[in-house]
Design an enzyme around this catalytic site. Structure first.
Site, PDB file in Angstrom:
ATOM      1  N   LYS A 189      20.800   2.132 -16.596  1.00 15.53           N
ATOM      2  CA  LYS A 189      20.642   0.812 -15.969  1.00 15.53           C
ATOM      3  C   LYS A 189      19.571  -0.027 -16.652  1.00 15.53           C
ATOM      4  O   LYS A 189      19.724  -1.238 -16.803  1.00 15.53           O
ATOM      5  CB  LYS A 189      20.342   0.980 -14.477  1.00 15.53           C
ATOM      6  CG  LYS A 189      21.556   1.471 -13.688  1.00 15.53           C
ATOM      7  CD  LYS A 189      21.289   1.554 -12.204  1.00 15.53           C
ATOM      8  CE  LYS A 189      22.536   2.000 -11.460  1.00 15.53           C
ATOM      9  NZ  LYS A 189      22.327   2.111 -10.010  1.00 15.53           N
ATOM     10  N   LYS A 216      34.985   5.413 -13.425  1.00 16.85           N
ATOM     11  CA  LYS A 216      34.882   5.970 -12.079  1.00 16.85           C
ATOM     12  C   LYS A 216      35.046   4.858 -11.041  1.00 16.85           C
ATOM     13  O   LYS A 216      34.510   3.765 -11.204  1.00 16.85           O
ATOM     14  CB  LYS A 216      33.512   6.644 -11.912  1.00 16.85           C
ATOM     15  CG  LYS A 216      33.319   7.329 -10.572  1.00 16.85           C
ATOM     16  CD  LYS A 216      31.950   7.992 -10.504  1.00 16.85           C
ATOM     17  CE  LYS A 216      31.710   8.627  -9.148  1.00 16.85           C
ATOM     18  NZ  LYS A 216      30.365   9.242  -9.042  1.00 16.85           N
ATOM     19  N   LYS A 233      31.869   1.393  -5.666  1.00 18.85           N
ATOM     20  CA  LYS A 233      31.679   0.315  -4.687  1.00 18.85           C
ATOM     21  C   LYS A 233      31.206  -0.963  -5.369  1.00 18.85           C
ATOM     22  O   LYS A 233      31.326  -2.047  -4.812  1.00 18.85           O
ATOM     23  CB  LYS A 233      30.678   0.751  -3.623  1.00 18.85           C
ATOM     24  CG  LYS A 233      31.198   1.824  -2.696  1.00 18.85           C
ATOM     25  CD  LYS A 233      30.190   2.211  -1.625  1.00 18.85           C
ATOM     26  CE  LYS A 233      29.092   3.083  -2.170  1.00 18.85           C
ATOM     27  NZ  LYS A 233      28.193   3.606  -1.123  1.00 18.85           N
TER      28      LYS A 233
END
Length: 334
Positions: free
Chosen positions: A114, A197, A200
């Site tokens: 990230k 993957k 959300k």
């Protein structure tokens, strides 16, 4: 003989959980709660590492808890609570941060990914110390078993290291936990991008099957799922990622083996296969959706259940924290 202790949790990062959360976590948790003294948390403190609207975060927290219950996590059987309702989580995280090396924290894969993607100026310290808070979540409850996705295994390894380090330095305070990963269903992939993957936080809603979606919406997403030009329903993760992903979902929701499903749809094409999967998903998610919406219609009662469970969790967590405070030499308040 007392049961072994289990801990796991998920962030309230969306209005609805998705099929990957359901298969990879909730179905497993539902079965494990009979064999273990299970603690399941909605980890809202972790959610603060990303920007949130306060009112939306509160609503997502309730919605996530409601879906836990609707999927079969029983508050009378398991301890199901909201992380921030037990203050010991944040307090133990500080103690553990003082025995965590900067180097080992910076090597955590999720933080590296990230920070590389968004840059260090856009990456907060909370994200850097996320694994230390996760370690506190686990260690507070003298946890034996931590069911996690394969992407979280590294964090459990850090948790084990910190437990052993603390125990060696100050005297035994923590159970050293073990990670368990459900290998067969560790990853569910995006319906539109079956090499990524399912998440959300996906860029497109079209590839995500949400538990709280209207059944017709779920069926439409499955019928439009990416496959290939081969036409045969068979599992081959490398050359047929889309079909393989759909087979994994089908098998996980029905308890059937993939070869059995392949035999059923041999020579029948993708249309029939997708229609069959859509029926399975709607049948599975329908009762979960109905129960979750019922719980959310009475937020006061849901909050009461969560508060009662938080009291139960705090009793265990506070005992661990008090022992830790004594061992590190903090002066008790009289």
């Amino acid at each position: 003989m007392s049961k072994s202790r289990l801990y796991s949790g998920m962030q309230p990062s969306a209005d609805s959980l998705q099929v990957g959360n359901y298969i990879g976590a909730l179905l497993q948790w539902r079965d494990l709660q009979d064999a273990y003294d299970a603690f399941f948390s909605v980890v809202d403190l972790h959610a603060l590492t990303q920007p949130n609207d306060p009112a939306e975060l509160r609503e997502k927290t309730r919605r996530t808890a409601a879906q836990y219950i609707a999927a079969g996590i029983e508050p009378s059987k398991s301890t199901l609570y909201v992380q921030s309702h037990v203050r010991a989580h944040a307090e133990l995280a500080w103690i553990l941060s003082t025995i965590t090396g900067f180097g080992e924290a910076s090597r955590m894969t999720q933080f590296k990914d990230k920070s590389a993607r968004y840059g260090t100026d856009a990456t907060n310290v909370g994200l850097f110390t996320y694994p230390v808070l996760m370690a506190a979540d686990i260690l507070l409850y003298q946890t034996d078993i931590v069911p996690v996705g394969d992407d979280q295994k590294q964090h459990v390894e850090l948790t084990r290291d910190l437990a052993e380090r603390f125990n060696s330095r100050y005297g035994t305070a923590f159970t050293v936990p073990m990670a368990t990963i459900q290998q067969d269903t560790a990853r569910i992939y995006d319906l539109q991008n079956p090499t990524a993957k399912m998440s959300k936080s996906a860029e497109s809603d079209a590839g995500v099957l949400w538990l709280l979606d209207d059944p017709a919406v779920s069926a439409k997403k499955i019928m439009r799922a990416v496959t290939d030009n081969d036409g045969s329903v068979r599992y081959d993760r490398e050359s047929k990622p889309g079909v393989s992903n759909l087979l994994t979902i089908y098998a996980a929701l029905t308890g059937r083996q993939v070869p059995s499903i392949e035999d059923e749809y041999a020579g029948r094409g993708y249309g029939d296969f997708k229609k069959g999967l859509a029926e399975v998903v709607v049948a599975e998610f329908g009762p979960v959706r109905e129960r979750a919406l019922e719980l959310l219609a009475d937020p006061a009662e849901l909050d009461r259940v969560l508060a009662s469970n938080a009291d139960r969790a705090a009793e265990v967590a506070d005992a661990t924290l008090a022992d830790v405070y004594d061992k590190v030499g903090l002066l008790r308040r009289r």
